[in-house]
Design a protein around this motif. Structure first.
Motif, mmCIF file in Angstrom:
data_model
loop_
_atom_site.group_PDB
_atom_site.id
_atom_site.type_symbol
_atom_site.label_atom_id
_atom_site.label_comp_id
_atom_site.label_asym_id
_atom_site.label_seq_id
_atom_site.Cartn_x
_atom_site.Cartn_y
_atom_site.Cartn_z
ATOM 1 N N GLY A 143 -51.547 25.073 -2.660
ATOM 2 C CA GLY A 143 -52.209 25.950 -3.617
ATOM 3 C C GLY A 143 -51.592 25.801 -5.001
ATOM 4 O O GLY A 143 -50.548 25.166 -5.174
ATOM 5 N N PRO A 144 -52.204 26.407 -6.023
ATOM 6 C CA PRO A 144 -51.750 26.249 -7.409
ATOM 7 C C PRO A 144 -50.408 26.918 -7.709
ATOM 8 O O PRO A 144 -49.734 26.542 -8.654
ATOM 9 N N SER A 145 -49.980 27.876 -6.892
ATOM 10 C CA SER A 145 -48.713 28.569 -7.150
ATOM 11 C C SER A 145 -47.532 27.956 -6.408
ATOM 12 O O SER A 145 -46.422 28.465 -6.494
ATOM 13 N N VAL A 146 -47.752 26.899 -5.662
ATOM 14 C CA VAL A 146 -46.672 26.244 -4.923
ATOM 15 C C VAL A 146 -45.812 25.461 -5.914
ATOM 16 O O VAL A 146 -46.326 24.677 -6.707
ATOM 17 N N ARG A 147 -44.484 25.681 -5.864
ATOM 18 C CA ARG A 147 -43.598 25.084 -6.862
ATOM 19 C C ARG A 147 -42.721 23.954 -6.330
ATOM 20 O O ARG A 147 -42.398 23.035 -7.058
ATOM 21 N N LEU A 182 -40.088 21.612 7.137
ATOM 22 C CA LEU A 182 -39.547 22.222 8.347
ATOM 23 C C LEU A 182 -39.868 23.712 8.309
ATOM 24 O O LEU A 182 -39.591 24.376 7.308
ATOM 25 N N PHE A 183 -40.463 24.233 9.383
ATOM 26 C CA PHE A 183 -40.865 25.636 9.409
ATOM 27 C C PHE A 183 -40.745 26.187 10.817
ATOM 28 O O PHE A 183 -40.646 25.442 11.792
ATOM 29 N N ASP A 184 -40.755 27.508 10.929
ATOM 30 C CA ASP A 184 -40.694 28.192 12.217
ATOM 31 C C ASP A 184 -42.088 28.195 12.834
ATOM 32 O O ASP A 184 -43.028 28.738 12.247
ATOM 33 N N ALA A 185 -42.216 27.618 14.009
ATOM 34 C CA ALA A 185 -43.526 27.496 14.657
ATOM 35 C C ALA A 185 -44.126 28.848 15.017
ATOM 36 O O ALA A 185 -45.338 28.965 15.188
ATOM 37 N N ASP A 197 -56.630 19.955 14.045
ATOM 38 C CA ASP A 197 -55.847 21.179 13.904
ATOM 39 C C ASP A 197 -54.843 21.062 12.771
ATOM 40 O O ASP A 197 -54.162 20.033 12.627
ATOM 41 N N TYR A 198 -54.747 22.112 11.972
ATOM 42 C CA TYR A 198 -53.788 22.216 10.881
ATOM 43 C C TYR A 198 -53.090 23.567 10.978
ATOM 44 O O TYR A 198 -53.540 24.458 11.705
ATOM 45 N N VAL A 199 -52.021 23.718 10.225
ATOM 46 C CA VAL A 199 -51.282 24.977 10.181
ATOM 47 C C VAL A 199 -51.234 25.448 8.740
ATOM 48 O O VAL A 199 -50.968 24.657 7.822
ATOM 49 N N LEU A 200 -51.483 26.730 8.527
ATOM 50 C CA LEU A 200 -51.454 27.327 7.204
ATOM 51 C C LEU A 200 -50.162 28.132 7.067
ATOM 52 O O LEU A 200 -49.868 28.981 7.903
ATOM 53 N N LEU A 201 -49.390 27.848 6.021
ATOM 54 C CA LEU A 201 -48.102 28.513 5.779
ATOM 55 C C LEU A 201 -48.046 29.049 4.361
ATOM 56 O O LEU A 201 -48.789 28.600 3.494
ATOM 57 N N ARG A 202 -47.135 29.966 4.118
ATOM 58 C CA ARG A 202 -46.772 30.350 2.759
ATOM 59 C C ARG A 202 -45.574 29.483 2.375
ATOM 60 O O ARG A 202 -44.777 29.102 3.224
ATOM 61 N N GLU A 203 -45.437 29.203 1.094
ATOM 62 C CA GLU A 203 -44.322 28.360 0.661
ATOM 63 C C GLU A 203 -42.985 28.979 1.050
ATOM 64 O O GLU A 203 -42.062 28.275 1.442
ATOM 65 N N ARG A 204 -42.859 30.287 0.998
ATOM 66 C CA ARG A 204 -41.589 30.934 1.314
ATOM 67 C C ARG A 204 -41.222 30.834 2.792
ATOM 68 O O ARG A 204 -40.085 31.089 3.167
ATOM 69 N N ASP A 205 -42.177 30.470 3.672
ATOM 70 C CA ASP A 205 -41.891 30.315 5.095
ATOM 71 C C ASP A 205 -41.375 28.921 5.440
ATOM 72 O O ASP A 205 -41.064 28.646 6.593
ATOM 73 N N ILE A 206 -41.298 28.050 4.457
ATOM 74 C CA ILE A 206 -40.797 26.690 4.671
ATOM 75 C C ILE A 206 -39.282 26.689 4.493
ATOM 76 O O ILE A 206 -38.764 27.185 3.497
ATOM 77 N N HIS A 207 -38.576 26.130 5.476
ATOM 78 C CA HIS A 207 -37.113 26.132 5.464
ATOM 79 C C HIS A 207 -36.503 24.925 4.767
ATOM 80 O O HIS A 207 -35.411 25.020 4.217
ATOM 81 N N ALA A 208 -37.186 23.777 4.805
ATOM 82 C CA ALA A 208 -36.633 22.564 4.204
ATOM 83 C C ALA A 208 -37.752 21.591 3.864
ATOM 84 O O ALA A 208 -38.844 21.652 4.440
ATOM 85 N N GLY A 220 -34.305 23.803 -3.574
ATOM 86 C CA GLY A 220 -35.440 24.154 -2.765
ATOM 87 C C GLY A 220 -35.499 25.646 -2.461
ATOM 88 O O GLY A 220 -36.254 26.078 -1.614
ATOM 89 N N LEU A 221 -34.698 26.447 -3.139
ATOM 90 C CA LEU A 221 -34.700 27.885 -2.903
ATOM 91 C C LEU A 221 -35.982 28.506 -3.433
ATOM 92 O O LEU A 221 -36.498 28.105 -4.462
ATOM 93 N N TYR A 222 -36.479 29.484 -2.726
ATOM 94 C CA TYR A 222 -37.663 30.205 -3.163
ATOM 95 C C TYR A 222 -37.187 31.447 -3.908
ATOM 96 O O TYR A 222 -36.600 32.340 -3.326
#
Length: 113
Positions: free
Chosen positions: A58-62, A71-74, A86-97, A110-112
């Protein structure tokens, strides 16, 4: 700023909004241990994070770009089906690495914030 879309070759009919990231999961099935032992997908293991490839942002992803591996929590995911895939929808803040060549070059943490 315009929204970053999916790669042209994939032709996904979607535009991501806000801080959302659309990812495609990598090999959810069987895994191999470092010693070469095959671990079936049904094996009970502790809480594991998952790797996925970024397809659209999305446009606000930095911090994340299309083509990165993240890397994210499943357990924190929302699944969506687009054109029978199949795809997965995440928020940027839910991404760990983030795993990408550019990460080494720019030196950001990479800190949010």
């Amino acid at each position: 700023m315009a929204a970053k879309r999916a790669k042209a070759g994939e032709g996904l009919p979607i535009r991501m909004l806000h801080d959302r990231v659309l990812v495609s999961l990598e090999n959810e099935g069987e895994r191999k241990s470092g010693g070469g032992i095959l671990i079936p997908a049904t094996a009970a293991v502790g809480k594991r994070l998952s790797w996925a490839g970024v397809v659209a942002t999305g446009p606000s992803v930095r911090q994340v770009e299309v083509g990165d591996r993240v890397l994210f929590d499943a357990e924190d995911r929302h699944e969506v089906d687009l054109q029978s895939k199949d795809y997965v929808l995440l928020r940027e803040r839910d991404i760990h690495a983030i795993a990408a060549r550019r990460v080494e070059e720019d030196g950001t943490t990479g800190l949010y914030l």
